[in-house]
Design a protein around this motif. Structure first.
Motif, short mmCIF file in Angstrom:
data_model
loop_
_atom_site.label_atom_id
_atom_site.label_comp_id
_atom_site.label_asym_id
_atom_site.label_seq_id
_atom_site.Cartn_x
_atom_site.Cartn_y
_atom_site.Cartn_z
N ARG A 69 39.15 33.31 45.02
CA ARG A 69 40.37 33.69 45.75
C ARG A 69 41.42 34.27 44.81
O ARG A 69 42.36 34.92 45.26
N GLY A 70 41.25 34.03 43.51
CA GLY A 70 42.18 34.61 42.53
C GLY A 70 41.92 36.06 42.26
O GLY A 70 42.65 36.70 41.48
N GLY A 71 40.88 36.63 42.87
CA GLY A 71 40.60 38.04 42.72
C GLY A 71 39.72 38.37 41.52
O GLY A 71 39.23 37.49 40.81
N THR A 72 39.53 39.66 41.31
CA THR A 72 38.71 40.16 40.20
C THR A 72 39.63 40.82 39.19
O THR A 72 40.39 41.73 39.53
N ARG A 73 39.55 40.37 37.95
CA ARG A 73 40.44 40.88 36.91
C ARG A 73 39.64 41.48 35.76
O ARG A 73 38.49 41.10 35.51
N VAL A 74 40.27 42.42 35.06
CA VAL A 74 39.66 43.00 33.87
C VAL A 74 39.52 41.89 32.84
O VAL A 74 40.47 41.12 32.58
N ALA A 75 38.35 41.78 32.26
CA ALA A 75 38.08 40.71 31.30
C ALA A 75 38.90 40.90 30.03
O ALA A 75 39.12 42.03 29.57
N ARG A 76 39.36 39.80 29.49
CA ARG A 76 40.07 39.85 28.22
C ARG A 76 39.06 39.99 27.09
O ARG A 76 37.94 39.49 27.18
N ARG A 77 39.44 40.65 26.05
CA ARG A 77 38.53 40.95 24.95
C ARG A 77 38.38 39.74 24.05
O ARG A 77 38.90 39.70 22.93
N ALA A 78 37.69 38.75 24.58
CA ALA A 78 37.46 37.52 23.81
C ALA A 78 36.29 37.74 22.85
O ALA A 78 35.38 38.51 23.12
N ALA A 79 36.34 37.06 21.72
CA ALA A 79 35.25 37.15 20.76
C ALA A 79 33.98 36.57 21.35
O ALA A 79 34.02 35.54 22.03
#
Length: 449
Positions: A69-79
């Motif tokens: 329900r929080g939607g689809t977000r661009v992934a953060r550039r995590a290691a």
């Protein structure tokens, strides 16, 4: 212009590619919310299922993260979690997964014996000496296969990546052990394939898990027949037979066996590959016993897979250095070296078993498996224990780094302890017990003493 207006395409692949391009150009920033499926479908004039499929492709490739329900977000550039030593830490690293450098054979004597012979373009890519030695080594492991051919790659991960690439297309399903070896997990995710988790118990991949994966339409299976990383599990004869039975009706599913511990293992080799299987590859790297810098693995596969694998090698580095190949076979045919490899395998097993006894005596029951590391089950969340261990000077690796779907792995540590002295091992066992107790107090809302 709104985000929705910036996204283009009428097929799932076109929409996914459009979002990728916006991310690469920083038009879409990490954490930014994508349009809801219904909204984007209406703006593009496509079916909602098309947008769902596009978002699924992006999620599998790690470009976006779905939050329900929080939607689809661009992934953060995590290691991305990687094997090996952690960089820039003053803590004692006990999560490396590395072999003991003192047990890697000195290549100097072998280097003096291999001689100099110039290799030119167009020559056979497998050195004759290595081919002769490896043919017996690999053939003995696959007696049921009617015909096998050898390929040399720059390590096991290189072989697995190329094997999957020659057989699959984006969003194809791949069965992976859960918990999973980090390299295999990253290969599948970065390749845009869809990982299907197969639970692992003390005897390796579970039968029910593999059956469910096959029913889900996997086109490839990556399995570790012994010394599974991170759990240390090895296939029992009964389990291997049951898994072969599951695969009997699916002979064209590509089975990749990563026997990374091979010559060091105390366990017998049992294969998933049955006599009627048509697509298979057994991969054996020399990294664990001759050293990671050797960057060499032998793959034995069916003729068609071998041909496709050779094709995947041809656009880039078409062969592994013959100097490396000759160095490897010079060591592997030296009795002193092979005796040392057997002694190293016995050392890893003995040290892991000794530390498991220490942990059990300290109140953290642990059963050693095969391999370089221990898989330690905790009564509390591993992340909290690793935080407590950092305060005591240790850098441990929590089990959630290896998870696909098995949330139980979050209560585990993978520890590499074979190079600890007896006194350091005793101190670590005591510190783990203290860290567990502190984590219990923290979880219960109490202040740790």
């Amino acid at each position: 212009m709104t985000i929705g207006n910036a996204i283009a395409g009428t097929t799932a692949t076109e929409i996914a590619d459009s979002v990728r391009e916006l991310v690469e150009r920083d038009t879409l920033a990490p954490g930014e919310l994508l349009p809801p499926v219904r909204t984007l479908a209406e703006e593009l004039g496509v079916n909602r299922n098309t947008v769902v499929a596009a978002y699924k492709q992006l999620a599998q490739a790690g470009v976006v993260v779905s939050r329900g329900r929080g939607g689809t977000r661009v992934a953060r550039r995590a290691a991305v979690a990687q094997e090996g030593f952690a960089q820039g830490t003053v803590l004692r690293d006990i999560g490396t997964g590395n072999p003991d450098p003192d047990l890697i054979p000195d290549p100097t004597p072998a280097l003096a014996r291999i001689g100099r012979r110039t290799v030119l373009y167009g020559e056979p890519v497998i050195d004759r000496g290595l081919e002769d030695w490896a043919t017996g080594w690999m053939r003995d492991a696959l007696p049921a296969a009617p015909e096998v051919r050898l390929t040399i790659t720059g390590g096991a991960s290189d072989a697995i990546e190329r094997l999957l690439a020659q057989a699959l297309t984006r969003d194809d399903a791949v069965a992976l052990e859960d918990p999973c070896f980090l390299s295999s997990m990253n290969i599948v995710r970065l390749g845009g394939y869809r990982p299907v988790p197969v639970p692992v118990d003390a005897e390796g991949m579970t039968v029910a898990g593999l059956r469910a994966a096959v029913d889900a339409g996997v086109r490839a299976i990556v399995c570790t027949p012994r010394a599974q990383n991170p759990t240390g599990a090895s296939l029992s004869p009964a389990r291997a037979a049951a898994l072969r039975e599951v695969l009997a009706d699916h002979p064209y599913v590509l089975v990749i066996e990563d026997d990374h511990f091979s010559l060091l293992s105390a366990q017998p080799f049992h294969s998933l590959i049955g006599p009627g299987h048509r697509r298979f590859a057994l991969v054996r790297s020399v990294s664990k016993f001759l050293g990671p810098d050797m960057c060499l693995a032998v793959t034995a596969s069916d003729p068609d897979t071998a041909q496709r694998l050779a094709t995947r090698l041809s656009p880039g580095t078409t062969w592994v250095s013959h100097l490396l190949q000759r160095l490897a076979v010079a060591q592997l045919t030296d009795a002193a070296v092979t005796d040392g490899i057997r002694a190293a395998g016995a050392h890893y097993a003995a040290r892991n078993a000794a530390f498991a006894r220490m942990l059990s005596a300290a109140g953290v029951p642990t059963t050693p498996g095969d391999g370089l590391s221990l898989w330690v089950r905790l009564p509390v969340a591993a992340r909290e224990v690793t935080a407590q261990l950092m305060r005591r000077g240790w850098l441990a690796r929590p089990g959630d780094e290896f998870i696909l779907a098995d949330t139980d792995a979050a209560s585990h540590l993978r520890l590499t302890v074979h190079d600890l002295s007896d006194s350091d091992a005793a101190r670590l066992a005591s510190d783990i017990h203290a860290a567990v107790e502190a984590a219990r107090h923290h979880e219960s809302g109490m202040i740790a003493p």
